[in-house]
Design a protein around this motif. Structure first.
Motif, PDB file in Angstrom:
ATOM      1  N   ASN A 162       0.858  -1.181   0.000  1.00 58.63           N
ATOM      2  CA  ASN A 162       0.000   0.000   0.000  1.00 58.63           C
ATOM      3  C   ASN A 162       0.893   1.230   0.000  1.00 58.63           C
ATOM      4  OD1 ASN A 162      -1.506  -2.218   1.664  1.00 58.63           O
ATOM      5  ND2 ASN A 162      -3.125  -0.854   0.951  1.00 58.63           N
ATOM      6  N   PRO A 163       0.618   2.234  -0.826  1.00 55.42           N
ATOM      7  CA  PRO A 163       1.473   3.424  -0.916  1.00 55.42           C
ATOM      8  C   PRO A 163       1.112   4.477   0.129  1.00 55.42           C
ATOM      9  CG  PRO A 163      -0.203   3.528  -2.623  1.00 55.42           C
ATOM     10  CD  PRO A 163      -0.412   2.220  -1.898  1.00 55.42           C
ATOM     11  N   TRP A 164       1.359   4.165   1.383  1.00 50.58           N
ATOM     12  CA  TRP A 164       0.964   5.048   2.479  1.00 50.58           C
ATOM     13  C   TRP A 164       2.074   5.987   2.927  1.00 50.58           C
ATOM     14  CZ3 TRP A 164      -1.400   0.354   5.492  1.00 50.58           C
ATOM     15  CH2 TRP A 164      -2.662   0.044   4.954  1.00 50.58           C
ATOM     16  N   GLY A 165       3.232   5.855   2.342  1.00 52.78           N
ATOM     17  CA  GLY A 165       4.358   6.664   2.780  1.00 52.78           C
ATOM     18  C   GLY A 165       5.070   5.981   3.936  1.00 52.78           C
ATOM     19  N   CYS A 166       6.337   5.668   3.755  1.00 49.64           N
ATOM     20  CA  CYS A 166       7.044   4.910   4.786  1.00 49.64           C
ATOM     21  C   CYS A 166       7.693   5.862   5.782  1.00 49.64           C
ATOM     22  CB  CYS A 166       8.090   3.989   4.169  1.00 49.64           C
ATOM     23  SG  CYS A 166       8.683   2.766   5.351  1.00 49.64           S
ATOM     24  N   THR A 167       6.906   6.291   6.764  1.00 48.04           N
ATOM     25  CA  THR A 167       7.437   7.135   7.835  1.00 48.04           C
ATOM     26  C   THR A 167       7.632   6.332   9.116  1.00 48.04           C
ATOM     27  OG1 THR A 167       5.175   7.803   8.426  1.00 48.04           O
ATOM     28  CG2 THR A 167       6.385   9.215   6.897  1.00 48.04           C
ATOM     29  N   GLY A 168       6.811   5.308   9.324  1.00 55.22           N
ATOM     30  CA  GLY A 168       6.927   4.476  10.515  1.00 55.22           C
ATOM     31  C   GLY A 168       7.262   3.042  10.205  1.00 55.22           C
ATOM     32  N   GLY A 169       7.561   2.750   8.958  1.00 56.67           N
ATOM     33  CA  GLY A 169       7.943   1.401   8.581  1.00 56.67           C
ATOM     34  C   GLY A 169       6.808   0.612   7.970  1.00 56.67           C
TER      35      GLY A 169
ATOM     36  N   VAL B  56       5.871  -0.162   4.942  1.00 60.15           N
ATOM     37  CA  VAL B  56       5.203   0.260   3.712  1.00 60.15           C
ATOM     38  C   VAL B  56       6.173  -0.002   2.567  1.00 60.15           C
ATOM     39  CG1 VAL B  56       4.265   2.184   2.393  1.00 60.15           C
ATOM     40  CG2 VAL B  56       3.763   1.981   4.837  1.00 60.15           C
ATOM     41  N   LEU B  57       5.763  -0.849   1.618  1.00 62.48           N
ATOM     42  CA  LEU B  57       6.682  -1.345   0.599  1.00 62.48           C
ATOM     43  C   LEU B  57       6.763  -0.473  -0.646  1.00 62.48           C
ATOM     44  CD1 LEU B  57       5.610  -5.108   0.771  1.00 62.48           C
ATOM     45  CD2 LEU B  57       7.761  -4.148   1.636  1.00 62.48           C
ATOM     46  N   ILE B  58       5.671   0.190  -1.017  1.00 65.25           N
ATOM     47  CA  ILE B  58       5.613   0.844  -2.325  1.00 65.25           C
ATOM     48  C   ILE B  58       5.282   2.329  -2.206  1.00 65.25           C
ATOM     49  CG2 ILE B  58       5.087  -1.223  -3.674  1.00 65.25           C
ATOM     50  CD1 ILE B  58       2.100  -0.493  -3.454  1.00 65.25           C
ATOM     51  N   LYS B  59       5.767   3.089  -3.196  1.00 69.53           N
ATOM     52  CA  LYS B  59       5.492   4.522  -3.262  1.00 69.53           C
ATOM     53  C   LYS B  59       4.234   4.827  -4.062  1.00 69.53           C
ATOM     54  CE  LYS B  59       8.987   7.317  -3.856  1.00 69.53           C
ATOM     55  NZ  LYS B  59       9.115   7.931  -2.504  1.00 69.53           N
ATOM     56  N   ASP B  60       3.844   3.903  -4.943  1.00 73.47           N
ATOM     57  CA  ASP B  60       2.655   4.096  -5.762  1.00 73.47           C
ATOM     58  C   ASP B  60       2.140   2.717  -6.186  1.00 73.47           C
ATOM     59  OD1 ASP B  60       4.199   3.248  -8.112  1.00 73.47           O
ATOM     60  OD2 ASP B  60       5.057   5.256  -8.086  1.00 73.47           O
ATOM     61  N   TRP B  61       0.927   2.716  -6.758  1.00 71.80           N
ATOM     62  CA  TRP B  61       0.312   1.443  -7.125  1.00 71.80           C
ATOM     63  C   TRP B  61       0.978   0.794  -8.332  1.00 71.80           C
ATOM     64  CZ3 TRP B  61      -2.337  -0.787  -3.556  1.00 71.80           C
ATOM     65  CH2 TRP B  61      -3.109  -0.046  -2.663  1.00 71.80           C
ATOM     66  N   ALA B  62       1.860   1.519  -8.999  1.00 74.18           N
ATOM     67  CA  ALA B  62       2.629   0.928 -10.092  1.00 74.18           C
ATOM     68  C   ALA B  62       3.752   0.031  -9.577  1.00 74.18           C
ATOM     69  CB  ALA B  62       3.204   2.019 -10.987  1.00 74.18           C
ATOM     70  N   GLY B  63       3.940   0.025  -8.259  1.00 72.50           N
ATOM     71  CA  GLY B  63       4.933  -0.862  -7.668  1.00 72.50           C
ATOM     72  C   GLY B  63       6.307  -0.250  -7.489  1.00 72.50           C
ATOM     73  N   THR B  64       6.424   1.074  -7.577  1.00 69.40           N
ATOM     74  CA  THR B  64       7.708   1.718  -7.310  1.00 69.40           C
ATOM     75  C   THR B  64       8.097   1.469  -5.862  1.00 69.40           C
ATOM     76  OG1 THR B  64       7.148   3.478  -8.883  1.00 69.40           O
ATOM     77  CG2 THR B  64       8.978   3.888  -7.354  1.00 69.40           C
ATOM     78  N   PRO B  65       9.228   0.823  -5.611  1.00 66.36           N
ATOM     79  CA  PRO B  65       9.550   0.451  -4.234  1.00 66.36           C
ATOM     80  C   PRO B  65       9.963   1.647  -3.384  1.00 66.36           C
ATOM     81  CG  PRO B  65      11.348  -0.156  -5.690  1.00 66.36           C
ATOM     82  CD  PRO B  65      10.223   0.315  -6.571  1.00 66.36           C
ATOM     83  N   GLU B  66       9.566   1.625  -2.121  1.00 66.25           N
ATOM     84  CA  GLU B  66      10.080   2.594  -1.162  1.00 66.25           C
ATOM     85  C   GLU B  66      11.584   2.368  -0.987  1.00 66.25           C
ATOM     86  OE1 GLU B  66       9.145   5.094   0.686  1.00 66.25           O
ATOM     87  OE2 GLU B  66       6.962   5.165   0.536  1.00 66.25           O
ATOM     88  N   PRO B  67      12.362   3.431  -0.820  1.00 65.85           N
ATOM     89  CA  PRO B  67      13.781   3.236  -0.520  1.00 65.85           C
ATOM     90  C   PRO B  67      13.946   2.411   0.750  1.00 65.85           C
ATOM     91  CG  PRO B  67      13.317   5.541  -1.027  1.00 65.85           C
ATOM     92  CD  PRO B  67      11.986   4.848  -0.915  1.00 65.85           C
ATOM     93  N   GLY B  68      14.986   1.650   0.815  1.00 61.27           N
ATOM     94  CA  GLY B  68      15.218   0.824   1.993  1.00 61.27           C
ATOM     95  C   GLY B  68      14.453  -0.471   1.922  1.00 61.27           C
ATOM     96  N   LEU B  69      13.380  -0.581   2.694  1.00 62.43           N
ATOM     97  CA  LEU B  69      12.709  -1.880   2.810  1.00 62.43           C
ATOM     98  C   LEU B  69      12.054  -2.312   1.502  1.00 62.43           C
ATOM     99  CD1 LEU B  69       9.420  -1.680   4.950  1.00 62.43           C
ATOM    100  CD2 LEU B  69      10.336   0.183   3.585  1.00 62.43           C
ATOM    101  N   GLY B  70      11.464  -1.380   0.743  1.00 59.45           N
ATOM    102  CA  GLY B  70      10.846  -1.760  -0.518  1.00 59.45           C
ATOM    103  C   GLY B  70      11.864  -2.222  -1.540  1.00 59.45           C
TER     104      GLY B  70
END
Length: 347
Positions: free
Chosen positions: A297-304, A306-320
């Motif tokens: 879910n693209p919820w913004g990884c501020t507290g951990g 959260v894998l993606i930045k958008d529904w296209a599957g762009t990974p969050e930096p770090g854990l994604g």
């Protein structure tokens, strides 16, 4: 399952490797539709496939499925779930349906805990009022599709209302009924196994442990009876949980993996990095443990977690980025790539 392995219809060992896709558990009771405004179309599934995702865990809301509360609910909610499941399976992706939010007031809970009796938050245990009815309906809907797994209850923690009495917690988990600290009648895991099997469904089941299913120490002792012997252990392991070190995994989880399949249905870390998750997936790979990270879910990884930045599957930096890179090196069959995995029903 066969022994301590999940197997395909042709008897080959198989692991559920992928993600949890949140939304179906909360959106319908928060005025956000069925999937929290996120797409469940072919393009969204294609995005998952670019990560080499072979399994998706889909949390559900008990009252919305039954038409008791929420919008959409009842037949509309059910059809939406069926459509998404069918699309995922048609793309060679196994689906884990998870009973996530349930009815049942917990008025004596700590201040940080939700006290609403409706299925608007996590509860320590499922309720006898609706949960067996929910699983009867879900099992009837998907009993002819052995690519679908049933995760009977997201994160049990009946030990907390029992003042952390683990014996009472394990007894409540398996047997239900009147449980310490809970004013509603509880549906135990045995009740839910019976509800599913009463429909004739042979689907693989997942059953959790205590302490938000991070404590698995007495799982084998309190495992519910299944006439098909087709139950995997459901384990969650976040970086902030009690059992979050390799020494704990070696002492508490590794012995369990020798007896039954273990599915890590949720895991993540609370700083958006990947170091803890890397240690955990490496350990899981070496012990044939399935795993599904929270959350797609693209919820913004501020507290951990959260894998993606958008529904296209762009990974969050770090854990994604780390998890995507790891999945791209994995196959449900080890070194054998299978496009259309189907899980065998029965033992």
């Amino acid at each position: 399952m066969s022994g301590n392995k999940i197997v395909t219809t042709d008897g080959k060992p198989y692991r559920l490797l992928g993600v949890s896709r949140s939304g179906g558990e909360f959106a319908c009771v928060q005025g956000k539709g069925l999937w929290d405004s996120g797409p469940v179309d072919q393009a969204s599934v294609d995005a998952m496939k670019t990560w080499n995702i072979h399994a998706v865990r889909v949390p559900l809301n008990e009252e919305c499925w039954l038409g008791v509360n929420g919008s959409p609910s009842g037949a509309t909610y059910q059809q939406g779930v069926k459509d998404y499941v069918n699309r995922l399976v048609a793309n060679g992706i196994n689906v884990i349906l998870d009973l996530h939010w349930t009815w049942g007031a917990y008025p004596n809970s700590p201040d940080w805990h939700c006290k609403d009796e409706h299925a608007t938050c996590q509860k320590p245990m499922p309720d006898a009022r609706y949960a067996p009815q929910f699983w009867t309906g879900v099992a009837n809907a998907f009993k002819d599709n052995d690519a679908v797994v049933f995760d009977l209850f997201n994160e049990p923690y009946p030990d907390m209302p029992a003042d952390w009495n683990k014996t009472l917690g394990w007894q409540c988990l398996r047997d239900g009924g009147t449980c310490a600290g809970l004013p509603y009648e509880v549906a135990g895991m045995q009740d839910l196994v019976d509800a599913v099997r009463g429909t004739g469904a042979t689907n693989l089941l997942m059953v959790g442990g205590l302490e938000w299913t991070n404590d698995m120490r007495e799982w084998l002792t309190y495992k519910p009876n299944d006439p098909l012997n087709n139950i995997a252990a459901s384990w969650h392991a976040y970086s902030f949980n009690a059992c979050a070190s390799q020494s704990c995994w070696d002492s508490q989880i590794a012995p369990l993996t020798q007896q039954v399949p273990v599915v890590l249905g949720e895991f993540g870390q609370d700083d958006c990095g990947f170091d803890y998750m890397q240690r955990l997936v490496n350990w899981a790979d070496s012990h044939d443990v399935s795993y599904l990270a929270w959350t797609w879910n693209p919820w913004g990884c501020t507290g951990g977690a959260v894998l993606i930045k958008d529904w296209a599957g762009t990974p969050e930096p770090g854990l994604g980025e780390g998890y995507k890179a790891h999945l791209l090196t994995r196959s449900p069959h080890g070194d054998q790539f299978v496009r259309d995995p189907i899980i065998a029903g029965g033992s």
